[in-house]
Design an enzyme around this catalytic site. Structure first.
Site, short mmCIF file in Angstrom:
data_model
loop_
_atom_site.label_atom_id
_atom_site.label_comp_id
_atom_site.label_asym_id
_atom_site.label_seq_id
_atom_site.Cartn_x
_atom_site.Cartn_y
_atom_site.Cartn_z
N GLU A 83 -11.38 0.72 -4.46
CA GLU A 83 -11.70 1.81 -3.53
C GLU A 83 -12.72 2.74 -4.16
OE1 GLU A 83 -8.56 4.17 -1.90
OE2 GLU A 83 -7.27 2.42 -1.46
N GLU B 200 -2.17 2.33 -6.01
CA GLU B 200 -2.07 3.66 -6.62
C GLU B 200 -0.63 4.05 -6.97
OE1 GLU B 200 -4.12 6.19 -3.83
OE2 GLU B 200 -6.07 5.28 -4.28
N HIS C 134 0.81 -1.22 0.00
CA HIS C 134 0.00 0.00 0.00
C HIS C 134 0.85 1.27 0.00
CE1 HIS C 134 -4.18 1.30 0.09
NE2 HIS C 134 -3.78 2.34 0.82
#
Length: 459
Positions: A389, A257, A208
């Site tokens: 998400e 991301e 993450h």
């Protein structure tokens, strides 16, 4: 109030309370979008009951006290009537939607994502990395203000209706100089994964918040390419080995991301920008490294479902021509990972706007645009995609708007073969991003109406 059609009487009672309706008692939908209509909802009966209640509460008074108490009783009656009407005005209504189902190819990958149904992120927990003042790296789990994850909390996630749980995990502050993960941290991650597996849930684990330069993790530019490849290889070698005997309900997600943190184009990909082109190409390599490492790690990892994002995990990150799906020895086991807090002005931007109406083309158009694009390029070709998400922050108690958003977003996603995974960072008050959804202390829903809306349309 949206979805409520009010009589003239109720409209008069609610002057200044923000109730809206139209003359014919119908909610209309702009027909420019192909995403269906909102079923008309009538509130005529509710309005009549409010009027009857006002009449009944007025009553009569005796002659001796009429001049003194009559007006008082009338005032009280009016107050009671106003209060009841206002309570009606705050009743939350889940919109009735009729969205055309797109044709979904029949393959195992798409069916797998459909079976995940509705997902939930345990955010700001294992992904925490700003850890000043914590005793050791195990206490980082609570460093961003959330309680330690318990078996009861994970059970509550499932009991409330979620079929999938995503556990975002940062690793860079749990490794030594040789990138060896602290055994106690890996044990703790496995413990929470097991909580979810015991509930027969699908589970997603990832890399993450390891993207910023200070992490010495991964960063998708040429200067950090070798370091990034080494980091991804090291972390996934260890994690894949630890979980290699788990069945396919455990999904590995390569990166969260991936982007040029601090760059002008950190959150906005420009396929013509040379830095972005470089980043896109390196993210392709990082995804490929992830797939190769996992597939070579033995056990059930040779056939496990793997999730791979494009630049910043945005829809555009996988829609641009530079993005390449990794080559895989397993068949149809790559799931593309996208994040979409859409429409941004409503879902995430501060202050942005606080209104969303499922019957409005202007509210729906950004959702329709990206989901239709994802469907056309990937789902229609048999390639599974998951929205890892999404969410809409609480903006001054705009619950009805968020219910409208949740209903439409979920329904549209399912019509396109997508599964929705909402973000919960545990924040319910303050000035930050208020994505709090489940109270961790007792497992109750803070917004059951939003949950009801998603459950209604996640099948």
């Amino acid at each position: 109030m949206k979805k409520k059609v009010v009589s003239v009487l109720l409209a008069l009672l609610l002057v200044g309370c923000g109730v809206s309706g139209n003359d014919n008692g119908n909610v209309s939908v702009d027909d420019k979008a192909d995403s269906g209509a909102v079923t008309n909802v009538s509130a005529g009966a509710d309005a009549s009951e409010a009027g009857d209640s006002a009449d009944n509460n007025a009553g009569s008074t005796d002659d001796t006290s009429e001049s003194l108490t009559g007006d008082t009783n009338a005032d009280a009656s009016t107050l009671d009537s106003d209060k009841e009407a206002q309570e009606m005005a705050t009743e939350i209504v889940i919109p009735e939607l009729d969205i055309a189902q797109k044709e979904i190819p029949d393959n195992d990958g798409l069916k797998f994502v459909q079976d995940m149904k509705l997902g939930y992120n345990i955010g700001n927990t294992f992904d925490a990395f700003v850890d000043n003042g914590v005793k050791d790296d195990l206490t980082i789990e609570t460093a961003w203000g959330n309680d330690k994850v318990t078996r009861e909390y994970v059970k509550a996630i499932h009991d409330n209706g979620f079929n999938t749980v995503r556990i975002p995990i940062s690793w860079h502050n749990h490794v030594d100089e040789d990138l060896k993960i602290n055994e106690a941290w890996l044990d703790r991650v496995q413990e929470v994964v097991d909580y979810a597996i015991e509930e027969d849930m699908y589970v997603i684990i990832n890399i993450h918040h390891d993207n910023h330069l200070e992490a010495n993790g991964f960063y998708p530019d040429e200067d950090h390419k070798e370091q990034s490849l080494k980091y991804v290889e090291s972390i996934w070698t260890q994690v894949a080995d630890r979980f290699k005997d788990y069945d396919d309900k455990l999904v590995f997600e390569a990166l969260n991301e991936p982007r040029l943190v601090g760059h002008t184009n950190e959150w906005w990909i420009d396929p013509n920008n040379e830095d972005c082109k470089e980043a896109i190409a390196i993210i392709n390599e990082l995804n490929q490294k992830f797939v190769d490492v996992v597939r070579a790690s033995g056990g059930n990892n040779g056939d496990r479902y793997l999730m791979c994002p494009g630049y910043c995990a945005s829809p555009d990150g996988v829609l641009n021509d530079g993005f390449v799906i990794p080559t895989d020895s397993a068949d149809n086991k790559i799931i593309l990972s996208i994040h979409a807090y859409t429409p941004y002005s409503f879902a995430l931007e501060s202050p942005g706007i606080d209104n969303f109406d499922a019957s409005s083309y202007d509210s729906r158009k950004d959702i329709d645009y990206f989901m239709d694009k994802i469907y056309s390029k990937y789902i229609s070709q048999g390639i599974p995609v998951l929205i890892g998400e999404c969410g809409a922050v609480d903006k001054h108690g705009n619950l009805q708007d968020r219910v409208d958003w949740a209903a439409y977003y979920t329904a549209k996603a399912r019509s396109c073969g997508l599964t929705v995974t909402i973000w919960d960072n545990g924040a319910f008050t303050g000035n930050g991003e208020l994505f709090g959804f489940i109270n961790r202390e007792d497992g109750t829903l803070a917004y059951p109406e939003v949950m009801e809306a998603m459950l209604k349309y996640c099948e």
